[in-house]
Design a protein around this motif. Structure first.
Motif, mmCIF file in Angstrom:
data_model
loop_
_atom_site.group_PDB
_atom_site.id
_atom_site.type_symbol
_atom_site.label_atom_id
_atom_site.label_comp_id
_atom_site.label_asym_id
_atom_site.label_seq_id
_atom_site.Cartn_x
_atom_site.Cartn_y
_atom_site.Cartn_z
ATOM 1 N N ARG A 1 0.837 -1.210 0.000
ATOM 2 C CA ARG A 1 0.000 0.000 0.000
ATOM 3 C C ARG A 1 0.864 1.249 0.000
ATOM 4 O O ARG A 1 0.602 2.214 -0.730
ATOM 5 N N ASN A 2 1.930 1.252 0.808
ATOM 6 C CA ASN A 2 2.798 2.433 0.891
ATOM 7 C C ASN A 2 3.553 2.670 -0.418
ATOM 8 O O ASN A 2 3.759 3.818 -0.824
ATOM 9 N N LEU A 3 3.968 1.592 -1.077
ATOM 10 C CA LEU A 3 4.599 1.756 -2.390
ATOM 11 C C LEU A 3 3.659 2.458 -3.362
ATOM 12 O O LEU A 3 4.066 3.347 -4.114
ATOM 13 N N ALA A 4 2.397 2.034 -3.350
ATOM 14 C CA ALA A 4 1.403 2.639 -4.239
ATOM 15 C C ALA A 4 1.173 4.100 -3.892
ATOM 16 O O ALA A 4 1.039 4.960 -4.781
ATOM 17 N N VAL A 5 1.147 4.422 -2.600
ATOM 18 C CA VAL A 5 0.948 5.809 -2.167
ATOM 19 C C VAL A 5 2.096 6.688 -2.633
ATOM 20 O O VAL A 5 1.888 7.773 -3.193
ATOM 21 N N VAL A 6 3.324 6.222 -2.425
ATOM 22 C CA VAL A 6 4.498 7.009 -2.814
ATOM 23 C C VAL A 6 4.559 7.176 -4.336
ATOM 24 O O VAL A 6 4.785 8.278 -4.845
ATOM 25 N N LEU A 7 4.342 6.082 -5.075
ATOM 26 C CA LEU A 7 4.388 6.169 -6.532
ATOM 27 C C LEU A 7 3.280 7.068 -7.061
ATOM 28 O O LEU A 7 3.483 7.839 -8.012
ATOM 29 N N GLY A 8 2.106 6.998 -6.452
ATOM 30 C CA GLY A 8 1.008 7.864 -6.855
ATOM 31 C C GLY A 8 1.329 9.336 -6.667
ATOM 32 O O GLY A 8 0.987 10.181 -7.505
ATOM 33 N N VAL B 1 10.062 6.227 3.636
ATOM 34 C CA VAL B 1 10.037 6.760 2.276
ATOM 35 C C VAL B 1 11.336 6.446 1.551
ATOM 36 O O VAL B 1 11.328 6.037 0.375
ATOM 37 N N SER B 2 12.459 6.578 2.228
ATOM 38 C CA SER B 2 13.758 6.301 1.592
ATOM 39 C C SER B 2 13.848 4.849 1.142
ATOM 40 O O SER B 2 14.334 4.553 0.044
ATOM 41 N N LYS B 3 13.364 3.913 1.970
ATOM 42 C CA LYS B 3 13.387 2.502 1.599
ATOM 43 C C LYS B 3 12.469 2.221 0.418
ATOM 44 O O LYS B 3 12.824 1.484 -0.508
ATOM 45 N N LEU B 4 11.278 2.836 0.432
ATOM 46 C CA LEU B 4 10.332 2.615 -0.663
ATOM 47 C C LEU B 4 10.863 3.191 -1.970
ATOM 48 O O LEU B 4 10.766 2.569 -3.035
ATOM 49 N N VAL B 5 11.431 4.386 -1.911
ATOM 50 C CA VAL B 5 11.993 5.004 -3.111
ATOM 51 C C VAL B 5 13.146 4.165 -3.647
ATOM 52 O O VAL B 5 13.303 3.999 -4.870
ATOM 53 N N SER B 6 13.952 3.604 -2.752
ATOM 54 C CA SER B 6 15.049 2.737 -3.176
ATOM 55 C C SER B 6 14.531 1.529 -3.948
ATOM 56 O O SER B 6 15.098 1.157 -4.992
ATOM 57 N N ASP B 7 13.429 0.931 -3.465
ATOM 58 C CA ASP B 7 12.834 -0.206 -4.168
ATOM 59 C C ASP B 7 12.315 0.202 -5.544
ATOM 60 O O ASP B 7 12.466 -0.535 -6.531
ATOM 61 N N LEU B 8 11.689 1.372 -5.617
ATOM 62 C CA LEU B 8 11.161 1.848 -6.899
ATOM 63 C C LEU B 8 12.283 2.188 -7.866
ATOM 64 O O LEU B 8 12.169 1.959 -9.079
ATOM 65 N N LEU B 9 13.401 2.721 -7.342
ATOM 66 C CA LEU B 9 14.560 2.992 -8.185
ATOM 67 C C LEU B 9 15.128 1.696 -8.752
ATOM 68 O O LEU B 9 15.454 1.604 -9.941
ATOM 69 N N ASP B 10 15.248 0.683 -7.897
ATOM 70 C CA ASP B 10 15.794 -0.598 -8.340
ATOM 71 C C ASP B 10 14.929 -1.236 -9.426
ATOM 72 O O ASP B 10 15.432 -1.914 -10.325
ATOM 73 N N ALA B 11 13.597 -1.017 -9.338
ATOM 74 C CA ALA B 11 12.675 -1.593 -10.315
ATOM 75 C C ALA B 11 12.629 -0.791 -11.609
ATOM 76 O O ALA B 11 11.994 -1.215 -12.584
#
Length: 385
Positions: free
Chosen positions: A9-16, A40-50
């Protein structure tokens, strides 16, 4: 399980947030989402890696006035596939997460009264070629959607009379998945071309969130967008504007009725003996009487059908797309007059008639955009993060 669900859910919130208001620094994302800066830093890191987002360089607005690194959507790795079956052609396009079209391929085809297996086999070949080209450019196709010229109920194409198809399970015959990594049949969607064209107009065109989209092709369909979503009806069969009766004793229609809008304003009725829409436009610009009369008749019939739609749905704007887009200068007048003359005192003014901002590409862009929305809404589920 609860932790994974919360992270998704948090990944979706940040990406949105990045998509809607980006580029944004991590500090700004934490402030906007209410999540901690560490989360947020951890979630952004995951989105960057993807490969879903990329860093945009230092900007002011970081913590204590120091420059922060902004994050934006990236179009370099993740992409989606839009497919379309039309009576006269097959088309595919690849669109990245920034809604940029990376490639588009169209193949002319005579698909009337065709065998589904043959047409879907040809579409598969076209799609596989597009996927290979996209992969060579470093893109990962994360899903696909197909626009078809008929109503769809739970993945079943109920009736496409101009193709001669009825109750066709399109996804099965298309023989998904394609031979690409991480592509699964569950990532494939099928919808009416008018619905997807309306969504294409919403996401790639005007951006207006409430309107009635009218798709003029061999058949005529409509997609109603309300507050940014398409209204599909109980069984997904809403929008069959082409079979609204404008003359009860009129010519027979392929649907089995008589006097439907389609027999007056569909592509066949507009063209008559003319070879193509560009040829018709040339004749209209030259003042050809027969061409002008055909558009006058089609515009009048379209206005009658739209009058019923306006009484029922009350749209603020009506967007004309498909073959109606290049013919808009000649259809707008008679259609608008029919609307004005028949709405009477029910409305102060008729809804505004507008031409599609993306023309013939609306349905295929809407198909690709549908998958983009899925990625944004559930990056963890779609991308396996």
């Amino acid at each position: 399980m609860r932790h994974d669900s919360m992270r998704a859910r948090n990944l979706a919130v940040v990406l949105g947030e990045i998509r809607g208001a980006g580029p944004l620094t991590r500090a700004a994302l934490a402030e906007r989402t209410g999540l901690t800066k560490t989360t947020v830093s951890k979630l952004v890191s995951d989105l960057l890696d993807a490969g879903v987002v990329a860093e945009n360089g230092a900007v002011r607005g970081g913590e204590r006035g120091r420059p922060g690194v902004a994050v934006r959507l990236s179009g370099h790795r993740v992409a989606t596939l839009g497919l379309e079956i039309n009576v006269d052609y097959l088309a595919v396009c690849v669109v990245d997460l920034t809604c940029s079209v990376r490639l588009r391929r169209t193949r002319s085809a005579g698909n009337r009264d065709s065998r589904p297996e043959r047409i879907l086999g040809e579409l598969r070949e076209l799609a596989e070629s597009a996927v290979s080209e996209a992969e060579a450019a470093g893109l990962r196709i994360t899903g696909a959607a197909l626009a078809v010229p008929g109503p769809v109920e739970h993945g079943l194409l109920r009736n496409a009379p101009h193709l001669g198809w009825r109750d066709v399970r399109v996804a099965d015959l298309l023989d998904l998945p394609f031979e690409v990594d991480d592509f699964d049949v569950d990532d494939f969607e099928v919808d009416n071309e008018a619905n997807l064209a309306a969504l294409g107009e919403l996401w790639f065109g005007s951006g207006v969130t409430d309107f009635l989209y009218v798709s003029g092709e061999i058949g005529i369909g409509a997609g109603l967008v309300v507050d940014g979503s398409v209204f599909r009806g109980t069984y997904g069969l809403a929008g069959e504007l082409g079979h609204v009766v404008v003359e009860p004793d009129g010519p027979a229609c392929r649907c089995g009725g008589r006097g439907c809008l389609e027999v007056y304003a569909g592509q066949d009725a507009l063209l008559g003996e003319v070879g193509s829409i560009p040829d018709l436009v040339a004749r209209l610009e030259a003042g050809d009487r027969a061409a002008l009369a055909a558009c006058e008749r089609a515009g009048w019939a379209l206005g009658l059908a739209l009058t019923s739609a306006v009484h029922l749905l009350d749209p603020g704007m009506i967007v004309l797309g498909g073959v109606f887009a290049p013919l808009f200068p000649w259809l707008e007048g008679p259609a608008g007059q029919a609307l004005s003359g028949r709405l009477g005192q029910m409305r102060r003014t008729p809804p505004r008639l507008a031409v599609s901002a993306i023309g013939p590409d609306a349905a295929i862009l809407g198909a690709a955009g549908l998958v983009i929305q899925r990625v944004i809404a559930d990056p963890a589920g779609v991308l396996g993060l």
